[in-house]
Design an enzyme around this catalytic site. Sequence first.
Site, mmCIF file in Angstrom:
data_model
loop_
_atom_site.group_PDB
_atom_site.id
_atom_site.type_symbol
_atom_site.label_atom_id
_atom_site.label_comp_id
_atom_site.label_asym_id
_atom_site.label_seq_id
_atom_site.Cartn_x
_atom_site.Cartn_y
_atom_site.Cartn_z
ATOM 1 N N GLN A 158 0.849 -1.192 0.000
ATOM 2 C CA GLN A 158 0.000 0.000 0.000
ATOM 3 C C GLN A 158 0.882 1.239 0.000
ATOM 4 O OE1 GLN A 158 -2.246 0.317 3.636
ATOM 5 N NE2 GLN A 158 -3.661 1.832 2.812
ATOM 6 N N GLY A 159 0.846 1.993 -1.088
ATOM 7 C CA GLY A 159 1.680 3.198 -1.175
ATOM 8 C C GLY A 159 0.855 4.451 -0.948
ATOM 9 N N GLU B 85 -5.657 9.319 17.764
ATOM 10 C CA GLU B 85 -6.193 10.689 17.818
ATOM 11 C C GLU B 85 -7.112 10.949 16.622
ATOM 12 O OE1 GLU B 85 -2.963 9.873 18.288
ATOM 13 O OE2 GLU B 85 -3.037 10.135 20.460
ATOM 14 N N GLU C 165 -10.030 -1.278 5.391
ATOM 15 C CA GLU C 165 -8.928 -1.431 6.348
ATOM 16 C C GLU C 165 -9.413 -1.318 7.789
ATOM 17 O OE1 GLU C 165 -5.848 1.614 6.107
ATOM 18 O OE2 GLU C 165 -4.360 0.084 6.609
ATOM 19 N N SER D 76 1.207 6.495 2.513
ATOM 20 C CA SER D 76 1.954 7.449 3.343
ATOM 21 C C SER D 76 3.229 7.935 2.661
ATOM 22 C CB SER D 76 2.338 6.789 4.669
ATOM 23 O OG SER D 76 1.196 6.339 5.325
ATOM 24 N N SER E 87 4.480 -1.329 4.274
ATOM 25 C CA SER E 87 4.561 -2.705 4.788
ATOM 26 C C SER E 87 4.725 -3.667 3.622
ATOM 27 C CB SER E 87 3.287 -3.072 5.557
ATOM 28 O OG SER E 87 3.120 -2.203 6.651
#
Lengths: 336, 389
Positions: free
Chosen positions: B125-126, B370, B243, B128, B160
Amino acid sequence: MNFDFTEEQYQLRDAARDFFAGECPPSHVRAMWDDQTGRSPALWRAMAETGFVGLTIPEEHGGLGMDEVDLVLLLEEAGRAALPEPLVETTAIAAPTLVEAGTPEQQAHWLPRIAAGEAIATVQLAGAPFAVDAHVADVLVLERDGRLHAVPSERFNAVAQPSLDGARRVFTVEAETGPDTAMAGGPDAAAKAYDRAAWATASVLGGVAHQLLDMTVSYVREREQFGRPVGSFQAIKHKLAETLLVVETSKAATWYAAYAIATDRADRSEAVSVAKSYASDAERKANLEALQCHGGIGFTWEHDLHLWLKRGKALEQAYGSATEHRARLASRLFAS
Amino acid sequence: MDLNLTDEQQAFRDEVRAWLQANVPGEPLPPTSTPEGFAAHRDWERRLYDAGYAAISWPRAYGGRDADLLTQAIFQEEYTRANAPARINVLGLGLAGPTLMVYGSDEQKQRWLPGILSCEDIWCQGFSEPDAGSDLASLRTSALREGDEFVVNGQKTWTSSGRFADWMFALVRTDRDAPKHKGISFLMIPMDSPGIEVRPIVQINSDAGFAEVFLTDVRVAADNLVGELNDGWRIAMTTLGFERGTGLGSHVRFSKDLEELVALVKAVGADHDPLVRDRVARLYAETEVYRHNMYRTLTRLAGGKPIGPEASLNKLFWSEMEVRIFETGMEVMGPYAELTSKADAAVDKDTWHKRYWYARAACIYAGTTEIQKNIVSERVLGLPKEPRA
Ligand SMILES: Cc1cc2nc3c(=O)[nH]c(=O)nc-3n(C[C@H](O)[C@H](O)[C@H](O)COP(=O)(O)OP(=O)(O)OC[C@H]3O[C@@H](n4cnc5c(N)ncnc54)[C@H](O)[C@@H]3O)c2cc1C
């Protein structure tokens, strides 16, 4: 697998919500704080007429013949309304205990009267020092030396012990038991009565916590400081998100415990202790954050918030505090 | 309310249980952060695939079993109970695949879904980037159209499985002038493309579990674009919804963690300490409440109601609970907690350390604690929104 309520059960909840909104608004709860007995015979009669009081009593004795899964949402609504009347003691504990463990004579005598709203029942279980509403109770279901007794009001004396919650009336009781008051059930009947008490109180706490959260959310949306609603500050938002998490999930626990009692599952007592410990802590969290987020206004006698703050505080400890129920869980977890 | 399984569900559970009993390797596979470990896990995925268990939730048309949510939960429960190996293509099976089913063209589905299912293709998963974390929409990796290709430049990070992946589903900026949510597209990038450099990053639990991925003039076929140009944000929200989904069956993992905690407490002789007993009982209550709440959510979803922002409550619940479980384990070990398995006085073979730190990561990935609280307070409680740049 279906972990949800039926249409009828939701209808009962809605009916209860409407009923309490009309018959038990905060002004009524306040009036009960100042009332001599703190109890409203008219309200109790109306609750009996709608079938709430006799909900767990078999139809042949004049009740609705329903179980804990039917009752749990009604108890939540009673908590949301801070209902002063002894619905927990009479309908959730004493009546089903009489049904399961009473002698035929006790059943024939008490169940129809309870269902009709003519008799009020209270309980004193597992060495608890007090019984609520013993001053208006016609029968006391009492645990003594591991056995249950159904003690009529002529055979017990109640001495008032004022509570921090003025709408709650608690009493020390001196009762005279004998072979004629003994109920038929053995030690598991007493254990089950206690499980019912803890579970029902957890359910009411769910409603109390829900109400505290609702009042607080409405307040912080309206109240402005620094030119914006205080509910837009992250410190406030996050407290309330954390509160919602525990309050919402505690309901899954009390619902499951209702199911475990109603279907006599092997994990009944664990399920109850999970529910009571978790719901007490969830309500404690709601209790803390509700007052904090209200600021000064919440600290006044005049504001209704404390009607729920105090009910919550009393019920957190009733029929086993979170710590006591965790001790019960620990003895099972570490048994072998 | 009825918590019993139907005969059909019971039969499925027995079938899965028997298969796992016969097939789960007796010894744990080597860690996925090593090449041998990764290969061993790939073989295991192949076995699941051959037995029809790779993705039972997928529609039959794509090789799944069309399993409803409860059946998926039963599978997951049995899988966890059997201590079966970690899945290595969760990003492909759980995120890329389902996203393609919603937004991919027929040609794209035919091209990618079979490889995901058989685990021939591992996906990463690209999303971030160094400067785009919680504020994901500020991402800068750019893709400029040249003929029938995109030319991609930029950097992804915390990726990851980046080290072993064959494909990346990436968010790229395709319109620099549009408002930040409007200029993003969803692009499938082959990881063996010239111009891609993957640098493994060692995590605090000492695994090289994620990587940074540098993209320099990487040429990607234009038909690897999923959905419309500049519609990538909406697609990404669907992906993130998968997710943050229910984590079906994960309650079994927490119940097992708790059992291990009880065993650890006994092993170190702390089982008569009333404070420890209270803490463990509290955690037990939490795992039970989590389990009941899972069934409540499953019932709601099975009745066709959407999970919505309540998924955030669920993520908050499990991520924080897991930290508390492992935190308690560390504390119970007392002075021994700091020892690694290399110490001959160690009471633990590193499993508590590793899992403790990994539990901490769960409060960061898939939307930090948060951010989840922001979502819950705004979209569930209806509190006013944060001022945003
Ligand atoms: C083990 C692991 C695996 C990961 N795998 C992947 C992967 O495969 N692919 C991928 O794309 N990403 C992955 N990530 C990245 C992950 O999604 C990000 O780390 C996450 O979104 C947070 O972004 P950040 O690290 O930049 O932290 P920041 O966004 O910089 O946050 C720093 C702190 O500020 C707080 N904060 C930020 N914004 C707000 C706000 N509005 N209000 C209150 N607090 C705020 C955060 O909560 C946090 O505490 C992974 C992360 C980890 C730890």
